[in-house]
Design a protein around this motif. Structure first.
Motif: not given
Length: 58
Positions: A17-20, A25-32, A43-51
């Motif tokens: 759904a995020r692809v569509a 590929g955009v962090c849901e916390v910081c937007g990076a 492949p299902t990651a929703t956050t960057c490593v930092g977040c």
């Protein structure tokens, strides 16, 4: 194992759904952008490593 498989399916559907929607590929916390290596590994990651690391520390 069936419970985990069900959670995996839900996570994959959410990633699709995020692809569509253009948000994959955009962090849901910081937007990076989430680095390609992280998405390759998870492949299902929703956050960057930092977040993700910050969330685990809390």
């Amino acid at each position: 194992m069936l419970d985990q498989a069900g959670r995996d399916v839900v996570a994959l559907e959410a990633a699709a759904a995020r692809v569509a929607e253009g948000g994959y590929g955009v962090c849901e916390v910081c937007g990076a952008p989430i680095p390609a290596g992280r998405l390759e590994a998870r492949p299902t990651a929703t956050t960057c490593v930092g977040c993700a690391t910050s969330a685990r520390r809390r």
